[in-house]
Each structure stands twice: as C-alpha cells, then as structure tokens.
Design a protein around this motif. Structure first.
Motif, PDB file in Angstrom:
ATOM      1  N   VAL A   1     -28.452 -93.563 -83.505  1.00 52.61           N
ATOM      2  CA  VAL A   1     -27.560 -93.140 -82.432  1.00 52.61           C
ATOM      3  C   VAL A   1     -27.398 -94.304 -81.466  1.00 52.61           C
ATOM      4  O   VAL A   1     -28.381 -94.859 -80.976  1.00 52.61           O
ATOM      5  CB  VAL A   1     -28.129 -91.915 -81.686  1.00 52.61           C
ATOM      6  CG1 VAL A   1     -27.170 -91.476 -80.585  1.00 52.61           C
ATOM      7  CG2 VAL A   1     -28.395 -90.771 -82.649  1.00 52.61           C
ATOM      8  N   LYS A   2     -26.154 -94.687 -81.207  1.00 51.83           N
ATOM      9  CA  LYS A   2     -25.879 -95.821 -80.344  1.00 51.83           C
ATOM     10  C   LYS A   2     -25.360 -95.314 -78.999  1.00 51.83           C
ATOM     11  O   LYS A   2     -24.374 -94.578 -78.948  1.00 51.83           O
ATOM     12  CB  LYS A   2     -24.846 -96.734 -81.010  1.00 51.83           C
ATOM     13  CG  LYS A   2     -24.642 -98.065 -80.333  1.00 51.83           C
ATOM     14  CD  LYS A   2     -23.705 -98.927 -81.172  1.00 51.83           C
ATOM     15  CE  LYS A   2     -23.537-100.320 -80.599  1.00 51.83           C
ATOM     16  NZ  LYS A   2     -22.637-101.139 -81.438  1.00 51.83           N
ATOM     17  N   TYR A   3     -26.014 -95.717 -77.919  1.00 51.05           N
ATOM     18  CA  TYR A   3     -25.639 -95.215 -76.600  1.00 51.05           C
ATOM     19  C   TYR A   3     -26.160 -96.162 -75.532  1.00 51.05           C
ATOM     20  O   TYR A   3     -26.918 -97.090 -75.817  1.00 51.05           O
ATOM     21  CB  TYR A   3     -26.218 -93.821 -76.377  1.00 51.05           C
ATOM     22  CG  TYR A   3     -27.723 -93.803 -76.208  1.00 51.05           C
ATOM     23  CD1 TYR A   3     -28.567 -93.989 -77.299  1.00 51.05           C
ATOM     24  CD2 TYR A   3     -28.295 -93.644 -74.952  1.00 51.05           C
ATOM     25  CE1 TYR A   3     -29.944 -94.010 -77.137  1.00 51.05           C
ATOM     26  CE2 TYR A   3     -29.675 -93.650 -74.788  1.00 51.05           C
ATOM     27  CZ  TYR A   3     -30.494 -93.837 -75.884  1.00 51.05           C
ATOM     28  OH  TYR A   3     -31.848 -93.868 -75.721  1.00 51.05           O
ATOM     29  N   GLU A   4     -25.755 -95.913 -74.301  1.00 50.76           N
ATOM     30  CA  GLU A   4     -26.279 -96.636 -73.161  1.00 50.76           C
ATOM     31  C   GLU A   4     -27.036 -95.659 -72.262  1.00 50.76           C
ATOM     32  O   GLU A   4     -26.819 -94.443 -72.325  1.00 50.76           O
ATOM     33  CB  GLU A   4     -25.152 -97.318 -72.369  1.00 50.76           C
ATOM     34  CG  GLU A   4     -24.527 -98.488 -73.102  1.00 50.76           C
ATOM     35  CD  GLU A   4     -23.564 -99.288 -72.236  1.00 50.76           C
ATOM     36  OE1 GLU A   4     -23.434 -98.950 -71.027  1.00 50.76           O
ATOM     37  OE2 GLU A   4     -22.958-100.236 -72.746  1.00 50.76           O
ATOM     38  N   LYS A   5     -27.882 -96.197 -71.438  1.00 53.16           N
ATOM     39  CA  LYS A   5     -28.673 -95.365 -70.532  1.00 53.16           C
ATOM     40  C   LYS A   5     -27.769 -94.487 -69.676  1.00 53.16           C
ATOM     41  O   LYS A   5     -28.065 -93.323 -69.414  1.00 53.16           O
ATOM     42  CB  LYS A   5     -29.535 -96.256 -69.640  1.00 53.16           C
ATOM     43  CG  LYS A   5     -30.443 -95.492 -68.685  1.00 53.16           C
ATOM     44  CD  LYS A   5     -31.290 -96.449 -67.858  1.00 53.16           C
ATOM     45  CE  LYS A   5     -32.186 -95.679 -66.880  1.00 53.16           C
ATOM     46  NZ  LYS A   5     -32.999 -96.622 -66.055  1.00 53.16           N
TER      47      LYS A   5
END
Length: 280
Positions: free
Chosen positions: A23-27
């Motif tokens: 899963v690719k995400y930012e804070k």
C-alpha cells in the motif's frame, strides 16, 4: 516523500507469515482518514448511502488532480489529499463501508478500497484495475458492494462497446510500454462489450429523478467512440432536487453542482445519460 507500507498479516492457524499487497501512501493520507473517521464517529448506525454522502461532504474543496493512481508498479495507492472523479467516489464508498462494518481502521479501509478498485479484489498488473466504470459497476455488483439499479430506474439498454484503451495505447503510459497488456485489455474490453447493461438517457433523468437517491454513485455515459463513461460522482439531494457531488476538472476541486443533475448533464455535449450504482 512517499512511504510504501507492506501490511503484514499473521496466519496463526498455519504458523506462516503472509504479506498482503503493498500500500503506497503518505502520512498526511492517514491523517485525513483519521479526521474523517473522527468527524463521522456518531454516524456508524447510518446507512451506507448516508455515510457515502457524509464522507463526500468531508472532502468538499479537496483539490482535483488527475492520474494519481499511475506508478511504475501496480500497487494500492492511497491519496486522500488529491482526488479525481473516480477516486473521489471510490474513496467515499470505501470509507463508508469501513465505518459501517464497525472497524474504522486504516488497514480495513485499504482492504475495502482494494476490493472496489481491482477485479476480484486482486492486484496483479495494470489490467487488473477496473479502468472502465461500467466494469467497475458490474464487478462491484457481483461482490455485493453496490447494486446496479439502472434497469430498475429506466429499462433502457446501453449500447456498450468499449475499445478506447486498446485503440489508443499511446494515451496510457503503461500500455504504451507493454504490448502484452494491450492484448490483455482487448480481451477485457471484449468481455465488457458482450454484457447487457442499462442506463438512464439524459432526456429521461428529470422524469425519473424521484427514483434517484442521495448516496447513489453515478457514471455519466458518453457518445465518445470506444468509451462507456467520462465522469463519475455522488448524488446528493439539495432543496428537494438531486444534484451531483463530484471532483470537478473544470473547477479543480470537489464541489456540489449549482444546478440539479438533469441540467448539469445537458451542459456536456458528449453526455448521453447515467448508470446508477446504489451502495449496499
């Protein structure tokens, strides 16, 4: 800088370690999700459709940004800071379903989103994503996430013939670089084109407006050759009329249409009608 999270699940029965899809995400995406969960924590007993609308309201004025799902490797991309029309609707129903099942966590949300976005909920390569929205409706009706009510509302068959992606591979970075995926998309498009699906023609929308509901997800059908739909949004009732809540490429943010849906649709030359997916 983006982080890539690999969700790890322990299978206690087998004693094996199983890695879920990346899963690719930012804070900041997690923070947005947590703020939505907090804002809607008193609405857990609402219907899924009501939660879809309430979630959509939380994203009003979020910037419109296209192509946020495109990356070198096909993976579940979470971007709640920037939305296009499809990711807006998709994220709203995923969040609504997460709240409705009583487990409002990031991990549960990512699972719900993956089930909605990919064929059979499985991430393989680029063709495994549900690129055509009629395919999205069909697949998610099969898995019970939504009900396709287009035939119920207006028994009008839609002339479903899709081949735009395979006919215009240079318009898609992944297809331009991989001829095998173009062939795979041709097979998928052929399967889609064999289905009998229904829609509500533009001229009938106002007539059947009473059968449309807040929280319905709609795809706007088009006369563009090889495409099924060109825009997606969520229906919302405003002063007794059905309007469209959507990520607008014209206004570059999430908005609620000023005019009722029937009038909004007449403003697009290629708009031919709508398909309606009702959250379950």
């Amino acid at each position: 800088m983006q982080n890539t999270l690999v969700l790890i699940l322990f299978c206690l029965l087998s004693g094996k370690l199983i890695a879920a899809d990346p899963v690719k995400y930012e804070k900041a995406d997690k923070q947005v999700l947590e703020s939505v969960f907090e804002a809607l924590k008193t609405k857990k007993d609402a219907s899924t459709a009501e939660l879809v609308v309430a979630t959509g309201m939380q994203f009003l004025n979020t910037p419109y940004v296209a192509h946020t799902l495109e990356s070198e490797k096909e993976e579940l991309i979470i971007n709640l800071r920037e939305l296009d029309c499809t990711t807006f609707a998709e994220n709203c129903i995923a969040i609504a379903r997460t709240i409705k099942n009583g487990q409002p966590t990031f991990e549960n949300f990512t699972n719900q989103l993956q089930q909605l976005r990919y064929r059979h909920g499985k991430i393989a390569e680029y063709p495994s994503r549900l690129h055509y929205f009629s395919d999205w409706i069909y697949e998610n009706a099969q898995n019970g996430a939504i009900k396709d009510v287009s035939k119920q509302v207006c028994n009008t068959p839609f002339p479903l013939q899709v081949d735009f992606m395979s006919s215009h591979p240079d318009s898609y970075k992944q297809l331009k670089q991989n001829s095998a995926w173009v062939e795979e998309m041709k097979t998928i498009e052929a399967a889609i084109s064999q289905r009998t699906m229904y829609y509500i023609p533009v001229e009938k929308v106002e007539e059947v407006e009473s059968q449309l509901k807040s929280g319905d997800i709609i795809g706007i059908t088009t006369s563009v050759k090889g495409l099924d739909m060109t825009h997606v949004g969520i229906l919302i009732k405003v002063n007794g009329r059905i309007h469209l809540m959507h990520a607008s490429s014209k206004l570059m943010k999430v908005v609620i249409s000023e005019e009722p849906l029937s009038e909004y649709l007449k403003g697009g030359k290629s708009n031919t009608g709508i398909m309606v997916a009702r959250p379950e």
